[in-house]
Design a protein around this motif. Structure first.
Motif, mmCIF file in Angstrom:
data_model
loop_
_atom_site.group_PDB
_atom_site.id
_atom_site.type_symbol
_atom_site.label_atom_id
_atom_site.label_comp_id
_atom_site.label_asym_id
_atom_site.label_seq_id
_atom_site.Cartn_x
_atom_site.Cartn_y
_atom_site.Cartn_z
ATOM 1 N N LYS A 103 0.833 -1.210 0.000
ATOM 2 C CA LYS A 103 0.000 0.000 0.000
ATOM 3 C C LYS A 103 0.862 1.252 0.000
ATOM 4 O O LYS A 103 0.546 2.231 -0.680
ATOM 5 C CB LYS A 103 -0.930 0.010 1.216
ATOM 6 C CG LYS A 103 -2.055 -0.978 1.131
ATOM 7 C CD LYS A 103 -2.906 -0.895 2.385
ATOM 8 C CE LYS A 103 -4.005 -1.923 2.397
ATOM 9 N NZ LYS A 103 -4.777 -1.878 3.647
ATOM 10 N N THR A 104 1.954 1.223 0.753
ATOM 11 C CA THR A 104 2.846 2.380 0.799
ATOM 12 C C THR A 104 3.509 2.604 -0.556
ATOM 13 O O THR A 104 3.626 3.747 -1.012
ATOM 14 C CB THR A 104 3.914 2.198 1.900
ATOM 15 O OG1 THR A 104 3.261 1.917 3.136
ATOM 16 C CG2 THR A 104 4.754 3.438 2.063
ATOM 17 N N ALA A 112 3.348 10.654 -6.510
ATOM 18 C CA ALA A 112 4.255 11.102 -7.566
ATOM 19 C C ALA A 112 3.474 11.547 -8.800
ATOM 20 O O ALA A 112 3.875 12.491 -9.482
ATOM 21 C CB ALA A 112 5.230 9.985 -7.938
ATOM 22 N N GLU A 113 2.368 10.874 -9.075
ATOM 23 C CA GLU A 113 1.538 11.232 -10.222
ATOM 24 C C GLU A 113 0.505 12.310 -9.883
ATOM 25 O O GLU A 113 -0.225 12.765 -10.755
ATOM 26 C CB GLU A 113 0.810 9.983 -10.739
ATOM 27 C CG GLU A 113 1.734 8.933 -11.283
ATOM 28 C CD GLU A 113 1.010 7.618 -11.586
ATOM 29 O OE1 GLU A 113 -0.219 7.544 -11.393
ATOM 30 O OE2 GLU A 113 1.687 6.674 -12.014
ATOM 31 N N ASN A 114 0.415 12.673 -8.586
ATOM 32 C CA ASN A 114 -0.565 13.643 -8.099
ATOM 33 C C ASN A 114 -1.989 13.180 -8.435
ATOM 34 O O ASN A 114 -2.841 13.969 -8.815
ATOM 35 C CB ASN A 114 -0.283 15.044 -8.659
ATOM 36 C CG ASN A 114 -0.823 16.123 -7.737
ATOM 37 O OD1 ASN A 114 -1.105 15.864 -6.573
ATOM 38 N ND2 ASN A 114 -0.964 17.311 -8.267
ATOM 39 N N ASP A 115 -2.200 11.879 -8.284
ATOM 40 C CA ASP A 115 -3.477 11.243 -8.596
ATOM 41 C C ASP A 115 -4.322 11.174 -7.322
ATOM 42 O O ASP A 115 -4.071 10.341 -6.445
ATOM 43 C CB ASP A 115 -3.229 9.845 -9.170
ATOM 44 C CG ASP A 115 -4.487 9.148 -9.631
ATOM 45 O OD1 ASP A 115 -5.583 9.457 -9.133
ATOM 46 O OD2 ASP A 115 -4.359 8.272 -10.498
ATOM 47 N N THR A 116 -5.333 12.025 -7.217
ATOM 48 C CA THR A 116 -6.137 12.087 -5.983
ATOM 49 C C THR A 116 -6.961 10.815 -5.781
ATOM 50 O O THR A 116 -7.156 10.381 -4.641
ATOM 51 C CB THR A 116 -7.059 13.317 -5.988
ATOM 52 O OG1 THR A 116 -7.885 13.290 -7.165
ATOM 53 C CG2 THR A 116 -6.263 14.606 -5.948
ATOM 54 N N CYS A 122 -5.107 4.517 -1.374
ATOM 55 C CA CYS A 122 -3.892 3.956 -0.767
ATOM 56 C C CYS A 122 -3.526 4.560 0.581
ATOM 57 O O CYS A 122 -2.591 4.089 1.213
ATOM 58 C CB CYS A 122 -2.712 4.144 -1.713
ATOM 59 S SG CYS A 122 -2.925 3.370 -3.305
ATOM 60 N N ARG A 123 -4.210 5.563 1.026
ATOM 61 C CA ARG A 123 -3.737 6.287 2.207
ATOM 62 C C ARG A 123 -4.013 5.599 3.526
ATOM 63 O O ARG A 123 -3.562 6.058 4.575
ATOM 64 C CB ARG A 123 -4.300 7.696 2.214
ATOM 65 C CG ARG A 123 -5.795 7.733 2.528
ATOM 66 C CD ARG A 123 -6.358 9.085 2.448
ATOM 67 N NE ARG A 123 -5.909 9.887 3.546
ATOM 68 C CZ ARG A 123 -6.430 11.049 3.858
ATOM 69 N NH1 ARG A 123 -7.395 11.548 3.138
ATOM 70 N NH2 ARG A 123 -5.974 11.725 4.876
ATOM 71 N N ASP A 124 -4.718 4.484 3.533
ATOM 72 C CA ASP A 124 -5.027 3.807 4.794
ATOM 73 C C ASP A 124 -3.891 2.901 5.277
ATOM 74 O O ASP A 124 -4.115 1.885 5.898
ATOM 75 C CB ASP A 124 -6.329 3.021 4.673
ATOM 76 C CG ASP A 124 -6.222 1.842 3.733
ATOM 77 O OD1 ASP A 124 -5.374 1.884 2.821
ATOM 78 O OD2 ASP A 124 -6.991 0.886 3.894
ATOM 79 N N ILE A 125 -2.660 3.305 5.002
ATOM 80 C CA ILE A 125 -1.503 2.521 5.450
ATOM 81 C C ILE A 125 -1.369 2.619 6.960
ATOM 82 O O ILE A 125 -1.808 3.582 7.581
ATOM 83 C CB ILE A 125 -0.199 2.979 4.763
ATOM 84 C CG1 ILE A 125 0.093 4.447 5.074
ATOM 85 C CG2 ILE A 125 -0.246 2.721 3.281
ATOM 86 C CD1 ILE A 125 1.433 4.929 4.588
#
Length: 184
Positions: A103-104, A112-116, A122-125
């Motif tokens: 996930k990280t 890096a791609e600035n993909d919201t 993926c932010r639930d790491i």
């Protein structure tokens, strides 16, 4: 060499004791040790490779370096390689541990791609160890994800933690860069 001092071949045991020479004994011992090392080494090597997924942590650290150095093309390739290696890990405990790494790695690529959209996925790491620097890194990644998603309050909370607890690291400098972009 003086032949009178050595009337017979000193390494030929069959002349005196009826046993093999030292060369013959060494040959047999060498073959036995080779067979024994393969009998032990191959199964153990396969077991370690199947259980631990040893390649994936190395790919995680490679992806981390590529993210922070801005090598987006290399990061994409590393994410693909990580996913491929991750698919070979069969051990349940190793998969649980490596899932957070995966996930990280995907969060690195999304930021890096600035993909919201991918960032939100993926932010639930979760931090997978309790070292202070790793916790600071986790807060940095959460703050960077929140910044990408435009969540100012959460960005400030996470990145202020980094500035306070990791003040003498490069993470604090990176956190300052993101915080300054919110101030302007």
């Amino acid at each position: 060499m003086d032949q009178n001092k050595f009337p017979d071949h000193y390494a030929d045991f069959s002349l005196k004791k009826g046993q093999q020479s030292m060369i013959g004994t060494s040959f047999i011992m060498g073959i036995l040790s080779l067979v024994l090392s393969y009998l032990i080494g191959l199964p153990v090597g396969f077991a370690i490779g199947a259980v631990a997924g040893l390649v994936t942590p190395g790919l995680y650290y490679k992806a981390k370096c590529e993210y922070f150095l801005g090598n987006n093309d290399g990061l994409k390739q590393t994410v693909e390689a990580f996913d491929k290696e991750f698919s070979f890990v069969k051990n349940k405990k190793a998969r649980i541990y490596l899932t957070d790494m995966q996930k990280t790695v995907h969060l690195f690529a999304a930021l890096a791609e600035n993909d919201t959209g991918k960032t939100a996925e993926c932010r639930d790491i979760k931090p997978w160890n309790k070292f202070a620097l790793h916790i600071g890194f986790w807060h940095y990644m959460q703050g960077a994800a929140a910044a990408c998603l435009g969540e100012e309050k959460e960005t400030i909370n996470h990145l202020m933690y980094v500035r306070k607890n990791c003040s003498e690291t490069v993470l604090a400098e990176l956190a300052d860069g993101i915080l300054n972009s919110f101030r302007s």
